[in-house]
Design a protein around this motif. Structure first.
Motif, mmCIF file in Angstrom:
data_model
loop_
_atom_site.group_PDB
_atom_site.id
_atom_site.type_symbol
_atom_site.label_atom_id
_atom_site.label_comp_id
_atom_site.label_asym_id
_atom_site.label_seq_id
_atom_site.Cartn_x
_atom_site.Cartn_y
_atom_site.Cartn_z
ATOM 1 N N SER A 7 1.011 -1.042 0.131
ATOM 2 C CA SER A 7 0.112 0.083 0.000
ATOM 3 C C SER A 7 0.929 1.175 0.007
ATOM 4 C CB SER A 7 -0.971 0.224 1.397
ATOM 5 O OG SER A 7 -1.372 1.367 1.532
ATOM 6 N N ILE A 8 0.351 2.328 -0.833
ATOM 7 C CA ILE A 8 1.152 3.625 -0.755
ATOM 8 C C ILE A 8 0.144 4.731 -0.504
ATOM 9 C CG2 ILE A 8 2.660 5.445 -1.926
ATOM 10 C CD1 ILE A 8 3.556 3.208 -3.842
ATOM 11 N N ILE A 9 0.453 5.566 0.648
ATOM 12 C CA ILE A 9 -0.234 6.605 0.659
ATOM 13 C C ILE A 9 0.527 7.754 0.066
ATOM 14 C CG2 ILE A 9 -1.325 8.274 2.261
ATOM 15 C CD1 ILE A 9 -1.062 6.462 4.506
ATOM 16 N N LYS A 10 0.015 8.043 -1.380
ATOM 17 C CA LYS A 10 0.607 8.823 -2.252
ATOM 18 C C LYS A 10 0.861 10.400 -1.784
ATOM 19 C CE LYS A 10 -1.384 6.308 -6.085
ATOM 20 N NZ LYS A 10 -1.999 6.496 -7.408
ATOM 21 N N PRO A 11 1.696 11.153 -2.564
ATOM 22 C CA PRO A 11 2.054 12.264 -2.045
ATOM 23 C C PRO A 11 0.841 13.462 -1.720
ATOM 24 C CG PRO A 11 3.577 11.924 -3.575
ATOM 25 C CD PRO A 11 2.454 10.832 -3.736
ATOM 26 N N ASP A 12 -0.157 13.278 -2.513
ATOM 27 C CA ASP A 12 -1.379 14.238 -2.160
ATOM 28 C C ASP A 12 -1.939 13.755 -0.738
ATOM 29 O OD1 ASP A 12 -2.207 11.582 -3.373
ATOM 30 O OD2 ASP A 12 -4.233 12.321 -4.040
ATOM 31 N N GLY A 13 -1.966 12.505 -0.567
ATOM 32 C CA GLY A 13 -2.543 12.114 0.750
ATOM 33 C C GLY A 13 -1.382 12.497 1.863
ATOM 34 N N ASN A 85 -7.797 -4.769 0.266
ATOM 35 C CA ASN A 85 -7.327 -3.302 0.124
ATOM 36 C C ASN A 85 -7.967 -2.550 -1.049
ATOM 37 O OD1 ASN A 85 -5.526 -1.054 0.652
ATOM 38 N ND2 ASN A 85 -4.010 -1.947 -0.902
ATOM 39 N N ARG A 86 -8.068 -3.195 -2.087
ATOM 40 C CA ARG A 86 -8.591 -2.543 -3.373
ATOM 41 C C ARG A 86 -10.098 -2.164 -3.100
ATOM 42 N NH1 ARG A 86 -4.915 -1.644 -7.799
ATOM 43 N NH2 ARG A 86 -6.872 -1.164 -8.622
ATOM 44 N N GLU A 87 -10.829 -2.838 -2.489
ATOM 45 C CA GLU A 87 -12.056 -2.678 -2.133
ATOM 46 C C GLU A 87 -12.165 -1.178 -0.980
ATOM 47 O OE1 GLU A 87 -14.240 -6.701 -1.855
ATOM 48 O OE2 GLU A 87 -14.970 -5.188 -0.109
ATOM 49 N N LEU A 88 -11.355 -1.398 -0.304
ATOM 50 C CA LEU A 88 -11.141 0.051 0.717
ATOM 51 C C LEU A 88 -10.789 1.176 -0.181
ATOM 52 C CD1 LEU A 88 -9.350 -1.472 3.645
ATOM 53 C CD2 LEU A 88 -11.726 -0.788 3.542
ATOM 54 N N MET A 89 -9.716 1.025 -1.099
ATOM 55 C CA MET A 89 -9.314 2.129 -2.054
ATOM 56 C C MET A 89 -10.570 2.682 -2.917
ATOM 57 S SD MET A 89 -5.872 0.263 -3.268
ATOM 58 C CE MET A 89 -5.976 1.276 -4.590
ATOM 59 N N GLY A 117 -2.560 0.424 -4.436
ATOM 60 C CA GLY A 117 -2.519 -1.063 -3.863
ATOM 61 C C GLY A 117 -2.080 -1.973 -4.850
ATOM 62 N N SER A 118 -1.403 -2.983 -4.759
ATOM 63 C CA SER A 118 -0.887 -4.055 -5.499
ATOM 64 C C SER A 118 -2.306 -4.804 -6.162
ATOM 65 C CB SER A 118 -0.212 -5.062 -4.873
ATOM 66 O OG SER A 118 0.724 -4.448 -4.242
ATOM 67 N N ASP A 119 -2.162 -5.050 -7.354
ATOM 68 C CA ASP A 119 -3.328 -5.709 -8.058
ATOM 69 C C ASP A 119 -3.514 -7.176 -8.426
ATOM 70 O OD1 ASP A 119 -1.560 -5.781 -10.144
ATOM 71 O OD2 ASP A 119 -2.571 -4.437 -11.307
ATOM 72 N N SER A 120 -2.038 -7.679 -7.864
ATOM 73 C CA SER A 120 -2.151 -9.284 -7.967
ATOM 74 C C SER A 120 -1.148 -9.866 -7.255
ATOM 75 C CB SER A 120 -2.089 -9.754 -9.509
ATOM 76 O OG SER A 120 -0.719 -9.501 -9.647
ATOM 77 N N PRO A 121 -0.910 -11.232 -6.817
ATOM 78 C CA PRO A 121 0.163 -11.692 -6.035
ATOM 79 C C PRO A 121 1.436 -11.249 -6.695
ATOM 80 C CG PRO A 121 -1.658 -13.291 -6.067
ATOM 81 C CD PRO A 121 -2.158 -12.178 -7.280
ATOM 82 N N GLU A 122 1.497 -11.326 -8.002
ATOM 83 C CA GLU A 122 2.822 -11.136 -8.560
ATOM 84 C C GLU A 122 3.371 -9.702 -8.564
ATOM 85 O OE1 GLU A 122 0.175 -12.616 -10.063
ATOM 86 O OE2 GLU A 122 0.760 -14.697 -9.728
ATOM 87 N N GLU A 127 6.682 -5.419 -5.908
ATOM 88 C CA GLU A 127 6.284 -4.102 -5.189
ATOM 89 C C GLU A 127 6.581 -4.228 -3.801
ATOM 90 O OE1 GLU A 127 2.398 -2.490 -7.849
ATOM 91 O OE2 GLU A 127 2.028 -2.947 -5.883
ATOM 92 N N ILE A 128 6.487 -4.922 -3.184
ATOM 93 C CA ILE A 128 6.968 -5.438 -1.673
ATOM 94 C C ILE A 128 8.626 -5.492 -1.654
ATOM 95 C CG2 ILE A 128 7.031 -6.894 0.509
ATOM 96 C CD1 ILE A 128 4.095 -7.431 -0.224
ATOM 97 N N ASP A 129 9.062 -6.204 -2.596
ATOM 98 C CA ASP A 129 10.470 -6.188 -2.716
ATOM 99 C C ASP A 129 11.345 -4.956 -3.160
ATOM 100 O OD1 ASP A 129 10.648 -9.041 -2.059
ATOM 101 O OD2 ASP A 129 10.991 -9.767 -4.039
ATOM 102 N N TYR A 130 10.331 -4.115 -3.858
ATOM 103 C CA TYR A 130 11.001 -3.019 -4.277
ATOM 104 C C TYR A 130 11.214 -1.885 -3.050
ATOM 105 C CZ TYR A 130 11.893 1.206 -7.132
ATOM 106 O OH TYR A 130 12.453 2.191 -7.708
ATOM 107 N N PHE A 131 10.494 -2.079 -2.167
ATOM 108 C CA PHE A 131 10.739 -1.007 -1.130
ATOM 109 C C PHE A 131 11.220 -1.660 0.232
ATOM 110 C CE2 PHE A 131 7.542 1.308 -3.635
ATOM 111 C CZ PHE A 131 8.247 2.703 -3.568
ATOM 112 N N PHE A 132 10.880 -3.050 0.452
ATOM 113 C CA PHE A 132 11.420 -3.616 1.898
ATOM 114 C C PHE A 132 12.495 -4.781 1.894
ATOM 115 C CE2 PHE A 132 7.296 -1.538 2.418
ATOM 116 C CZ PHE A 132 7.605 -0.624 3.429
#
Ligand code: ADP
Ligand code: MG
Length: 140
Positions: A7-13, A85-89, A117-122, A127-132
Motif C-alpha cells: 500500500s502507498i499513501i501517495k504525495p497528495d494524501g 485493500n482494493r475494495e477499501l481504496m 494498492g498491488s493488483d495481483s500476487p505477482e 512491489e514489496i521487494d522494491y521497498f522492503f
C-alpha cells in the motif's frame, strides 16, 4: 488465504494530512501492517516502480506526481488482502469509486487518488521487494 500487499499513501494524501485517516481504515478492517516507512521517490524510482505503465498517456504525469513529495509505503497482511485493500481504496477513477471508499471520499482527480494498492500476487511480490528487505518485514 493469508497474503501480503503493498500500500502507498501517495504525495497528495501526505500533503492533505490523510495518513491517519487511511491507516485507521486499514486497522478497522483488520488488515495488519507488517512494515511501514516514509520515502521520497526520485523520478527514476517512480518510473521503475510503475514500469508496467510505460507508454501510457498518463505515465509522465503519474511519475512526476509520485516523485513530487513524500509517500508512506506499507505492507499489509491478511486473508485476501489484495482484494480487500482494493475494495477499501475504490476504483482508479474516483468518480466511479463506490461510496465510502478512500478514493471516492478523498481523491481530487484521476491521477491524485491518495492511495496505491498491488493488483495481483505477482505485482505484490515485485512491489514489496522494491521497498522492503527481509529485516524490515516484521511479520505478525
Ligand atoms: P490503480 O492505482 O487503481 O491500480 P492503475 O494501475 O491503472 O490504477 O494506474 C496507476 C495510477 O496511474 C493510478 O492510480 C492513477 O494515479 C494514475 N492513472 C491511471 N489512469 C489514469 C488516467 N487516465 N489519467 C491520469 N492518471 C491516471
Ligand atoms: Mg495498478
Amino acid at each position: 488465504m493469508k497474503e501480503r500487499t503493498l500500500s502507498i499513501i501517495k504525495p497528495d494524501g501526505i500533503a492533505r494530512g490523510l495518513i491517519g485517516e487511511v491507516i485507521k481504515r486499514f486497522e478497522q478492517a483488520g488488515l495488519k501492517i507488517v512494515a511501514m516507512k516514509m520515502v521520497r521517490m526520485s523520478k527514476e524510482q517512480a518510473k521503475e516502480f510503475y514500469a508496467v505503465h510505460k507508454g501510457r498517456s498518463y505515465f509522465e504525469g503519474l511519475t512526476d506526481f509520485m516523485s513530487s513529495g513524500p509517500s508512506v509505503v506499507m505492507v499489509l497482511e491478511a486473508d485476501d488482502v489484495i482484494a480487500r485493500n482494493r475494495e477499501l481504496m475504490g476504483a482508479t477513477n474516483y468518480e466511479e469509486a463506490a461510496e465510502g471508499t478512500i478514493r471516492r471520499e478523498f481523491a481530487t482527480n484521476e491521477r491524485r487518488n491518495v492511495v496505491h494498492g498491488s493488483d495481483s500476487p505477482e505485482t505484490a511480490e515485485f512491489e514489496i521487494d522494491y521497498f522492503f528487505n527481509a529485516v524490515e518485514l516484521v511479520g505478525t
